[in-house]
Enzyme design. Sequence first.
Site, mmCIF file in Angstrom:
data_model
loop_
_atom_site.group_PDB
_atom_site.id
_atom_site.type_symbol
_atom_site.label_atom_id
_atom_site.label_comp_id
_atom_site.label_asym_id
_atom_site.label_seq_id
_atom_site.Cartn_x
_atom_site.Cartn_y
_atom_site.Cartn_z
ATOM 1 N N ASP A 1 0.841 -1.197 0.000
ATOM 2 C CA ASP A 1 0.000 0.000 0.000
ATOM 3 C C ASP A 1 0.877 1.248 0.000
ATOM 4 O OD1 ASP A 1 -2.429 1.517 0.233
ATOM 5 O OD2 ASP A 1 -1.979 1.781 2.355
ATOM 6 N N ASP B 1 1.990 3.880 -3.508
ATOM 7 C CA ASP B 1 1.726 5.326 -3.609
ATOM 8 C C ASP B 1 3.009 6.065 -3.957
ATOM 9 O OD1 ASP B 1 -0.973 5.182 -3.013
ATOM 10 O OD2 ASP B 1 -0.906 6.794 -1.528
HETATM 11 C C1 IPM Z 1 -5.448 1.330 -1.933
HETATM 12 C C2 IPM Z 1 -6.207 2.143 -0.919
HETATM 13 C C3 IPM Z 1 -7.019 1.202 -0.049
HETATM 14 C C4 IPM Z 1 -6.049 0.360 0.724
HETATM 15 C C5 IPM Z 1 -8.030 1.888 0.887
HETATM 16 C C6 IPM Z 1 -8.982 2.764 0.115
HETATM 17 C C7 IPM Z 1 -8.779 0.894 1.719
HETATM 18 O O1 IPM Z 1 -5.338 2.958 -0.200
HETATM 19 O O2 IPM Z 1 -6.088 0.596 -2.693
HETATM 20 O O3 IPM Z 1 -4.224 1.447 -1.971
HETATM 21 O O4 IPM Z 1 -5.530 0.764 1.770
HETATM 22 O O5 IPM Z 1 -5.772 -0.762 0.263
HETATM 23 MG MG MG Z 2 -3.327 2.914 -0.913
#
Ligand code: IPM
Ligand code: MG
Length: 371
Positions: free
Chosen positions: A253, A257
């Site tokens: 996660d 990003d």
């Molecule tokens: C992602 C998002 C999700 C996650 C959230 C919206 C639950 O951040 O898809 O990366 O944490 O997996």
């Molecule tokens: Mg995420």
Amino acid sequence: MPQTHSNRSVLVLAGDGIGPEIMRQVMRVMEFFDKKRIASFDVTEGLVGGSAYDADGVPLTDATLAKAQASDAVLFGSVGGPKWEKLPFELQPERGLLRLRKEMDLFANLRPAQVFEALADASSLKRELVSGLDLLIVRELTGGIYFGNPRGIETLPDGTRRGINTEVYTEAEIERVTRAAFELARKRQKRLCEVDKANVMESGLLWREVANRVHADYPDVALSFMYADNCAMQLVRAPKQFDVIVTSNLFGDLLSDCAAMLTGSLGMLPSASLGAADASGRRKALYEPVHGSAPDIAGKGVANPLACILSFAMMLRYSFDLAEEASLVEDAVRRALAAGVRTADILQPNTARVSTRVMGDTILRELENVA
Ligand code: IPM
Ligand code: MG
């Protein structure tokens, strides 16, 4: 016009915020494919997230989940927004997405970070660090601390409270996602980096052990290991050192990003979440942009539809074995960007700022040129 029969069932869950407006542009691309007889789809639409809560009182109904289970692929927009932030945890829009991932057992989340040449200057990193970048993060999606037990908030004898979440992985869970990553690496530059915190967490030690064991079946792929904190640093220092990264739910996660931003805009990144292949080779699958519902710009018609359109391209490639058709879509995106057409999030000097709809028009025109 004669009806072309399609057995490609797609459940479209546009969701909240900018989800519906970006999805509209993807639907136009699907209609184009149908009209040109390139490929046709049986599309059903459903509700998820806050919009499902407003209609049915839950972020995902059992009926919608059943439809998702029965579809060849789910195309997902985004969920969440300030309107639903005060709801109890179990009713929040994100729970709808997490339930889909868990119940469909979509354990392998593919998050590619590819830099389109026309956007190399939009990255916060220097052009030479990101130009030509093409890495793939394979994030474990149905285990780890997102789903581990015990979890919750409990009150201690002295009246203070403590919050608990548990990082837990079985060998089988690690093995299946690691195998998926080796398979993908094999089709790319044959380099796989397993990322964990084995210096602190026993579950990380197990990840390393299992990855080493599975490696025996993929001797043609080079396997390396990296601690997650170092990986975050290496991603912004020298991202081109990576080909495929495989990691746990939480680290994936965070790192995805970070990798997304290397490409210049979160608005550009697609993803695929895949389950295990059944006897006929069919996998449950869900495709979604990596970006969220962006409530601040929702409804204004300025959102970037490209991540969702590129998620559709991933659907063509991974669910329907239509690699050439997927390339058509990706080429159309590349050409639109090269022509200087930009939504606000990727605006650069000497480019034209367009709306969501005009970006959709541009993609259709580029498809018209190549299809
Ligand atoms: C992602 C998002 C999700 C996650 C959230 C919206 C639950 O951040 O898809 O990366 O944490 O997996
Ligand atoms: Mg995420």
